[in-house]
Write a protein that holds these residues in place. Structure first.
Motif, PDB file in Angstrom:
ATOM      1  N   SER A 160      29.797 104.283  35.317  1.00 27.52           N
ATOM      2  CA  SER A 160      29.966 102.869  35.651  1.00 27.52           C
ATOM      3  C   SER A 160      28.685 102.322  36.269  1.00 27.52           C
ATOM      4  O   SER A 160      27.784 103.082  36.655  1.00 27.52           O
ATOM      5  CB  SER A 160      31.123 102.694  36.643  1.00 27.52           C
ATOM      6  N   GLY A 161      28.605 100.997  36.377  1.00 28.30           N
ATOM      7  CA  GLY A 161      27.428 100.367  36.973  1.00 28.30           C
ATOM      8  C   GLY A 161      27.187 100.829  38.391  1.00 28.30           C
ATOM      9  O   GLY A 161      26.051 101.115  38.791  1.00 28.30           O
ATOM     10  N   GLY A 162      28.261 100.928  39.179  1.00 25.58           N
ATOM     11  CA  GLY A 162      28.115 101.389  40.550  1.00 25.58           C
ATOM     12  C   GLY A 162      27.669 102.835  40.642  1.00 25.58           C
ATOM     13  O   GLY A 162      26.860 103.193  41.500  1.00 25.58           O
ATOM     14  N   GLN A 163      28.170 103.682  39.744  1.00 25.71           N
ATOM     15  CA  GLN A 163      27.759 105.083  39.739  1.00 25.71           C
ATOM     16  C   GLN A 163      26.290 105.222  39.346  1.00 25.71           C
ATOM     17  O   GLN A 163      25.560 106.035  39.920  1.00 25.71           O
ATOM     18  CB  GLN A 163      28.651 105.874  38.781  1.00 25.71           C
ATOM     19  N   THR A 187      24.240  95.825  44.854  1.00 23.90           N
ATOM     20  CA  THR A 187      24.715  94.708  44.046  1.00 23.90           C
ATOM     21  C   THR A 187      25.928  95.082  43.205  1.00 23.90           C
ATOM     22  O   THR A 187      26.879  94.313  43.103  1.00 23.90           O
ATOM     23  CB  THR A 187      23.581  94.212  43.124  1.00 23.90           C
ATOM     24  N   ALA A 188      25.903  96.250  42.565  1.00 20.36           N
ATOM     25  CA  ALA A 188      26.959  96.621  41.618  1.00 20.36           C
ATOM     26  C   ALA A 188      28.126  97.339  42.283  1.00 20.36           C
ATOM     27  O   ALA A 188      29.035  97.790  41.594  1.00 20.36           O
ATOM     28  CB  ALA A 188      26.374  97.509  40.521  1.00 20.36           C
ATOM     29  N   LEU A 189      28.130  97.437  43.606  1.00 17.58           N
ATOM     30  CA  LEU A 189      29.124  98.255  44.288  1.00 17.58           C
ATOM     31  C   LEU A 189      30.216  97.415  44.921  1.00 17.58           C
ATOM     32  O   LEU A 189      29.974  96.325  45.433  1.00 17.58           O
ATOM     33  CB  LEU A 189      28.447  99.109  45.369  1.00 17.58           C
ATOM     34  N   ASP A 190      31.451  97.951  44.905  1.00 15.57           N
ATOM     35  CA  ASP A 190      32.552  97.315  45.603  1.00 15.57           C
ATOM     36  C   ASP A 190      32.337  97.444  47.105  1.00 15.57           C
ATOM     37  O   ASP A 190      31.487  98.205  47.568  1.00 15.57           O
ATOM     38  CB  ASP A 190      33.871  97.959  45.197  1.00 15.57           C
ATOM     39  N   VAL A 191      33.133  96.694  47.878  1.00 11.70           N
ATOM     40  CA  VAL A 191      32.880  96.599  49.318  1.00 11.70           C
ATOM     41  C   VAL A 191      33.040  97.934  50.037  1.00 11.70           C
ATOM     42  O   VAL A 191      32.296  98.235  50.974  1.00 11.70           O
ATOM     43  CB  VAL A 191      33.785  95.528  49.977  1.00 11.70           C
ATOM     44  N   THR A 192      34.008  98.755  49.618  1.00  8.59           N
ATOM     45  CA  THR A 192      34.205 100.039  50.304  1.00  8.59           C
ATOM     46  C   THR A 192      33.058 100.998  49.995  1.00  8.59           C
ATOM     47  O   THR A 192      32.539 101.670  50.885  1.00  8.59           O
ATOM     48  CB  THR A 192      35.549 100.673  49.912  1.00  8.59           C
ATOM     49  N   THR A 193      32.649 101.057  48.725  1.00  4.21           N
ATOM     50  CA  THR A 193      31.533 101.931  48.361  1.00  4.21           C
ATOM     51  C   THR A 193      30.231 101.409  48.943  1.00  4.21           C
ATOM     52  O   THR A 193      29.365 102.184  49.348  1.00  4.21           O
ATOM     53  CB  THR A 193      31.421 102.044  46.824  1.00  4.21           C
ATOM     54  N   GLN A 194      30.092 100.098  48.988  1.00  9.68           N
ATOM     55  CA  GLN A 194      28.909  99.490  49.591  1.00  9.68           C
ATOM     56  C   GLN A 194      28.751  99.939  51.035  1.00  9.68           C
ATOM     57  O   GLN A 194      27.654 100.325  51.464  1.00  9.68           O
ATOM     58  CB  GLN A 194      29.050  97.965  49.527  1.00  9.68           C
ATOM     59  N   GLU A 321      37.254  99.551  42.819  1.00 13.56           N
ATOM     60  CA  GLU A 321      36.013 100.282  43.054  1.00 13.56           C
ATOM     61  C   GLU A 321      35.245 100.512  41.755  1.00 13.56           C
ATOM     62  O   GLU A 321      35.791 100.389  40.654  1.00 13.56           O
ATOM     63  CB  GLU A 321      36.324 101.641  43.689  1.00 13.56           C
ATOM     64  N   SER A 322      33.992 100.879  41.891  1.00  8.77           N
ATOM     65  CA  SER A 322      33.216 101.313  40.742  1.00  8.77           C
ATOM     66  C   SER A 322      33.909 102.505  40.100  1.00  8.77           C
ATOM     67  O   SER A 322      34.348 103.425  40.794  1.00  8.77           O
ATOM     68  CB  SER A 322      31.808 101.729  41.180  1.00  8.77           C
ATOM     69  N   GLY A 323      34.033 102.491  38.770  1.00  5.90           N
ATOM     70  CA  GLY A 323      34.709 103.572  38.073  1.00  5.90           C
ATOM     71  C   GLY A 323      36.209 103.429  38.026  1.00  5.90           C
ATOM     72  O   GLY A 323      36.898 104.337  37.546  1.00  5.90           O
ATOM     73  N   SER A 324      36.753 102.293  38.481  1.00  7.17           N
ATOM     74  CA  SER A 324      38.207 102.112  38.471  1.00  7.17           C
ATOM     75  C   SER A 324      38.746 101.759  37.092  1.00  7.17           C
ATOM     76  O   SER A 324      39.956 101.802  36.870  1.00  7.17           O
ATOM     77  CB  SER A 324      38.603 101.013  39.467  1.00  7.17           C
TER      78      SER A 324
END
Length: 541
Positions: A160-163, A187-194, A321-324
């Motif tokens: 995923s973009g966040g990964q 930028t590409a991460l959800d708030v919890t991963t951020q 989340e990223s990868g969801s």
């Protein structure tokens, strides 16, 4: 005075950056002075096109071929601006590293993640390939990549973009640099991963004593991590100072405007009598992943039995989340990848249709990608990029008509039509995203899947884009499937919200019900993390 207060590890003096374009010289950076001390975090903030990224790209010797620089970039008592590529490569990747805004353009699609992580450690760190591979696995664990033993063998397109962004962070940290330049790394991460990534960077900075230059449009992040702030506007630093002073006593009107910017308002509801435009029933997407020589293949269910209906003029916000599985679901309903289940668009079943059968429908079903630079051809001008779809879907238009439509589309996304003769690399990340939106909107589609369309934009531009998307939706009766980790934007744009985790829907309902009274623990965690950032901003004001 402490060493942190006195020893400058990177000192940019009177830096100027110009680009020669078909329409003349663009003065991107105009005499900027920025420095960072050992162990310090400095944030550079400003709108898209303010010169934030170009300042640091110039310092790293990474400008496009039509760019030229003046000034000094002092590292270890020497000016590194203008050094040969060979000399620069002895510094870049080891002493000074950079996390780029768009990871897909920085990762080689032909090599595995493990190979790409190991290479700089072999090249700059003197490790053997076996040692580098072992450390690469440790780095993936450090940045919280799920299933690191499997992902180290994966290719960038399988993540995923966040990964992918977390892989870039791991790569930048591989050789324990003196200075880490982070260009919109969350930028590409959800708030919890951020939050996890920011905590990780803070922990590593403390352990390694490295300096961090953080380029971002997210002022909530700035307040949390930065010691000092530089505010840039149209290529100049208009204000600088300690973070607390900038947030509590901003002196420049532009700084005050940035602090006040936040997407607001609510979308008028769509009547229950509006026709259903898109319906998805029990959609599943599975990927077969290699599991090593003579090992059984691993089946990853990225989208697991998801159903929803979307009425004409409605916006469904998808968060998680990223990868969801958010982006995978968006592509599945557009029939851009194999999926099981049933998808009906405008009354006809499209699931299972081949590419030829789908071509007639593509004008009415458009996708705006998360990574604009990767989706914009570097060999075409912006005008050609925007009008390309018209050549396919409206072939009767003349060249003059296509040019006029391209100009109109640029105006709709708040870009000067005269920019249509420039190339994508001459624009900031936020400007490129607006170009991607213009390319889609020029076709006036019925359904638009927006995959993180505001993720690269600063808050002031986000607010404008939210209003733009609302206006376009109202004017043309557009229907949106809006995929985002930015809960403030989702709330401002959506009628209903669907929360995804590990390929499944954990909660769905009207936007206000989800935000005001979430039922699932995961939804509460997402909203809680977002509200914490908002409270910090309000307290600082």
């Amino acid at each position: 005075m402490t060493d942190k207060q006195t020893r400058r590890v990177l000192d940019i003096k009177n830096l100027k950056v110009d680009f020669e374009t078909n329409t003349g010289t663009v003065n991107a950076v105009r005499g900027v002075d920025i420095h960072v001390n050992a162990g310090e975090t400095v944030a550079i903030v400003g709108e898209s096109g303010s010169g934030k990224s170009q300042t640091m790209m110039a310092a790293m010797g990474l400008l496009a071929s039509n760019g030229r620089t003046e000034g000094e970039v002092v590292y270890e008592n020497g000016n590194i601006l203008g050094l040969s590529i060979r000399r620069l490569n002895q510094i870049r990747g080891k002493k000074i590293t950079m996390i780029f805004q768009e990871p897909m353009t920085s990762l080689d699609p032909l090599y595995t993640i493990g190979r790409q992580l190991a290479e700089p450690m072999v090249e700059h760190g003197g490790l053997t390939w076996k040692q580098a591979q072992a450390k690469a696995l440790d780095l993936l664990k450090l940045v919280n990549i799920p299933e690191p033993e499997r992902k180290i063998k994966a290719f960038p397109y399988e993540m995923s973009g966040g990964q992918r962004q977390r892989v870039m962070i791991a790569m930048a940290l591989a050789n324990d640099p003196d200075v880490l330049i982070a260009d919109e790394p969350t930028t590409a991460l959800d708030v919890t991963t951020q939050a996890q990534i920011l905590d990780l960077l803070a922990e590593l900075q403390k352990r390694l004593g490295m300096a961090v230059i953080f380029i971002t449009h997210d002022l909530g992040i700035v307040r949390k991590i930065a010691d000092r702030v530089y505010v840039m506007k149209t290529g100049e630093v208009v204000e600088q100072g300690e973070t607390r002073r900038i947030f509590t006593q901003p002196e420049h009107a532009y700084t005050r405007m940035l602090l006040d910017a936040e997407p607001t308002g609510h979308k008028p509801p769509v009547p229950d009598t509006a026709p259903v435009l898109l319906e998805a029933q029990k959609v599943k997407v599975e990927f077969e992943l290699e599991n090593g020589f003579l090992q059984p293949k691993h089946i990853l269910r990225a989208v697991d039995n998801i159903s929803f209906a979307l009425r004409k003029g409605q916006t469904l916000g998808i968060v998680g989340e990223s990868g969801s599985g958010k982006s995978t679901l968006g592509r599945a309903v557009l029939n851009l990848l194999p999926a099981s289940g049933r998808v009906v668009f405008q009354g006809q079943q499209i699931s299972g249709k081949d590419r030829g059968a789908m071509r007639a429908l593509r004008k009415d079903m458009q996708l705006i990608f998360q990574d604009p630079f990767g989706s914009l051809s570097p060999r075409m001008t912006v005008g050609q990029i925007i009008s390309e779809g018209l050549l396919v879907h409206e072939p009767s238009l003349t060249a003059k008509d296509r040019d006029a439509r391209a100009c109109q589309a640029l105006e709709e996304v708040s870009l000067d039509p005269s920019m249509r003769n420039r190339y994508p690399h001459e624009f900031s990340g936020g400007q490129r995203q607006r170009i991607a939106i213009a390319r889609t909107m020029v076709l006036k589609p019925e359904l638009v899947v927006l995959d993180e369309p505001t993720s690269a934009l600063d808050r002031t531009i986000q607010k404008q884009v939210v209003e733009l998307l609302r206006d376009l939706q109202k004017t043309y009766g557009l229907t949106y499937l809006f995929i985002s980790h930015d809960l403030a934007v989702v709330r401002a744009l959506s009628d209903t919200v669907m929360v995804m985790k590990k390929g499944q829907v954990v909660e769905a309902g009207p936007v206000e019900a989800i935000f005001e009274a979430p039922q699932d623990a995961y939804t509460k965690e997402l909203i809680g993390a977002a509200m914490l950032t908002q409270r910090q901003m309000m307290e600082s004001a």
